[in-house]
Design a protein around this motif. Structure first.
Motif, mmCIF file in Angstrom:
data_model
loop_
_atom_site.group_PDB
_atom_site.id
_atom_site.type_symbol
_atom_site.label_atom_id
_atom_site.label_comp_id
_atom_site.label_asym_id
_atom_site.label_seq_id
_atom_site.Cartn_x
_atom_site.Cartn_y
_atom_site.Cartn_z
ATOM 1 N N THR A 170 1.734 8.281 -17.230
ATOM 2 C CA THR A 170 1.455 8.557 -15.816
ATOM 3 C C THR A 170 1.262 10.034 -15.545
ATOM 4 O O THR A 170 0.770 10.400 -14.492
ATOM 5 C CB THR A 170 2.595 8.045 -14.912
ATOM 6 N N TRP A 171 1.621 10.897 -16.520
ATOM 7 C CA TRP A 171 1.497 12.318 -16.229
ATOM 8 C C TRP A 171 0.935 13.157 -17.369
ATOM 9 O O TRP A 171 0.688 14.335 -17.206
ATOM 10 C CB TRP A 171 2.833 12.896 -15.790
ATOM 11 N N GLY B 127 8.909 11.269 -15.927
ATOM 12 C CA GLY B 127 8.337 9.949 -15.713
ATOM 13 C C GLY B 127 7.776 9.358 -16.981
ATOM 14 O O GLY B 127 7.898 9.939 -18.060
ATOM 15 N N SER C 113 8.839 15.348 -9.843
ATOM 16 C CA SER C 113 8.184 16.609 -10.147
ATOM 17 C C SER C 113 8.797 17.684 -9.263
ATOM 18 O O SER C 113 9.486 17.381 -8.278
ATOM 19 C CB SER C 113 6.668 16.527 -9.902
ATOM 20 N N ASP D 219 9.179 9.811 -7.304
ATOM 21 C CA ASP D 219 8.284 8.657 -7.260
ATOM 22 C C ASP D 219 9.131 7.387 -7.249
ATOM 23 O O ASP D 219 9.927 7.160 -8.164
ATOM 24 C CB ASP D 219 7.371 8.676 -8.488
ATOM 25 N N THR D 220 8.970 6.593 -6.209
ATOM 26 C CA THR D 220 9.707 5.324 -6.119
ATOM 27 C C THR D 220 8.757 4.136 -6.141
ATOM 28 O O THR D 220 9.059 3.086 -5.576
ATOM 29 C CB THR D 220 10.572 5.287 -4.850
ATOM 30 N N THR D 221 7.596 4.328 -6.791
ATOM 31 C CA THR D 221 6.704 3.185 -6.995
ATOM 32 C C THR D 221 7.482 2.046 -7.639
ATOM 33 O O THR D 221 7.284 0.867 -7.324
ATOM 34 C CB THR D 221 5.524 3.585 -7.899
ATOM 35 N N GLU E 290 14.889 6.888 -9.620
ATOM 36 C CA GLU E 290 13.451 6.951 -9.429
ATOM 37 C C GLU E 290 12.726 6.657 -10.740
ATOM 38 O O GLU E 290 13.345 6.658 -11.807
ATOM 39 C CB GLU E 290 13.070 8.339 -8.916
ATOM 40 N N CYS E 291 11.409 6.437 -10.661
ATOM 41 C CA CYS E 291 10.637 6.235 -11.900
ATOM 42 C C CYS E 291 9.905 7.506 -12.311
ATOM 43 O O CYS E 291 9.312 7.563 -13.388
ATOM 44 C CB CYS E 291 9.649 5.079 -11.743
ATOM 45 N N GLY E 292 9.956 8.518 -11.464
ATOM 46 C CA GLY E 292 9.315 9.774 -11.814
ATOM 47 C C GLY E 292 9.710 10.860 -10.830
ATOM 48 O O GLY E 292 10.188 10.581 -9.730
ATOM 49 N N GLU F 52 4.650 0.988 -2.283
ATOM 50 C CA GLU F 52 3.247 1.059 -2.656
ATOM 51 C C GLU F 52 2.466 -0.009 -1.883
ATOM 52 O O GLU F 52 2.849 -1.179 -1.834
ATOM 53 C CB GLU F 52 3.088 0.841 -4.160
#
Length: 351
Positions: free
Chosen positions: A226-227, A222, A206, A189-191, A202-204, A349
């Motif tokens: 968020t999860w 993350g 999986s 996740d690169t939000t 990265e910020c998250g 995003e």
């Protein structure tokens, strides 16, 4: 028999060095002779806090040449690990205790291992949570078959696989008696992107990991909100949930057993043994020195750190290939994540 005394030096004297120094101070075989940091003030603080009388340097190469330490603790930001370790090995240092993670790129991690082997330098990384009493208990319970045969794991980590995920992967591998991963399928996740110790992340993340013994693991990394929106799973934000044929154990990074169940014995509750960071660091340093004396492979050797690091870079490479990655990880020397980030390959995003 006289107890050997080893000449010890620190390269990097910031906050993390103070945590390592707890272990050094507790081991009577360690005599701290040199401190190196660009900030003389940082070195002076480390000397004063722990009662060291070490000589202070701003150039670690000069310190290595003058003090000729047997043991060096590298407490620097990640990109500096490889070049400084190379300097130590070439200077004849017998053992290096390096801060984790290994390095920002997979090829650099492998190069650290190659240098250690070539020079016969004992290289360990501060995956000190292996020395937490709770983690030792979980390893013993699994080996005794208390939850039957391990079949699945859930792996949890705060954001940044490189810096935090390495603890979770190492914990999982240690629970399976050092079994390596067989293949990895991952997503990131690169939000948001972060920068930890001068390495982007990265910020998250999986993914799915299948180990050589057939155990399958689900990875979640993350920010907790968020999860894990609710429920018991929110208790495991950094650690491993191990499922066996006869029960399961949930353990945090530091070995705190959150919950454990044996299906055939509902009354069973494993003993709870907690260890402070200081106790873990004391165990880490003591074990490293023990292995320097005995010649045995350390519990947190570079070979074991490479197994955990390989999973991290395999997750990133899976993102780059849009496919699962079979290990050993070959044909990769960079950090696929950093390369993709620099090439603008991640969507933004709202874009």
């Amino acid at each position: 028999m006289n107890t050997p005394v080893y000449r010890v030096a620190f390269i990097g004297c910031g906050r993390r060095a103070h945590e390592h120094a707890v272990g050094v101070k507790a081991d009577g075989r360690c005599e701290v002779v040199g401190l190196s940091d660009l900030s003389v003030e940082s070195s002076e603080k480390l000397n004063a806090e722990f009662g060291f009388t070490a000589n202070i340097y701003t150039d670690h190469k000069e310190m290595l040449a003058r003090e000729k330490p047997d043991v060096v603790l590298i407490c620097l930001w990640t990109p500096l690990h490889l070049p400084v370790f190379r300097d130590c090995a070439e200077a004849g240092v017998k053992a290096v205790l390096c801060e984790k993670p290994m390095s920002p790129a997979w090829g650099e991690c492998q190069e650290m291992g190659r240098i250690a082997e070539e020079h016969g330098c004992q290289l360990t990384f501060s995956l000190q949570r292996r020395f937490a009493k709770g983690n030792q208990t979980v390893r013993r319970l699994i080996k005794e078959g208390k939850i039957g045969q391990v079949v699945r794991m859930d792996l949890y980590s705060p954001p940044n696989l490189l810096d935090c995920g390495i603890h979770t992967f190492d914990q999982a591998i240690s629970y399976m008696d050092e079994t390596p991963a067989k293949w990895v399928l991952g997503a990131v996740d690169t939000t948001e992107t972060y920068n930890w110790f001068n390495v982007p992340s990265e910020c998250g993340a999986s993914g799915r990991i299948v180990f050589a013994n057939g155990v399958q693991a689900n990875l979640v990394s993350g920010e907790i909100d968020t999860w894990e929106p609710s429920g018991d799973a929110s208790k495991i934000w950094a650690g491993v949930r191990v499922f066996g044929t006869e029960g399961f154990i949930e353990a945090m990074w530091d070995g705190q057993i959150v919950r454990a169940v044996n299906y055939n014995d509902p009354s069973w509750k494993p003993e709870m043994e907690l260890s402070s960071m200081s106790e873990q660091m004391e165990g880490y340093v003591r074990h490293a020195i023990d292995c320097l004396v005995s010649g045995e492979e350390p519990e947190v050797s570079h070979r074991k750190a490479l197994r955990a690091s390989e999973i991290i870079f395999a997750v990133y490479e899976s993102v780059r290939r849009h496919a699962r990655v079979t290990l050993p990880l070959e044909g990769v020397t960079d950090s696929p994540f950093i390369t993709m980030l620099e090439n603008g390959e991640f969507a933004r995003e709202g874009a």
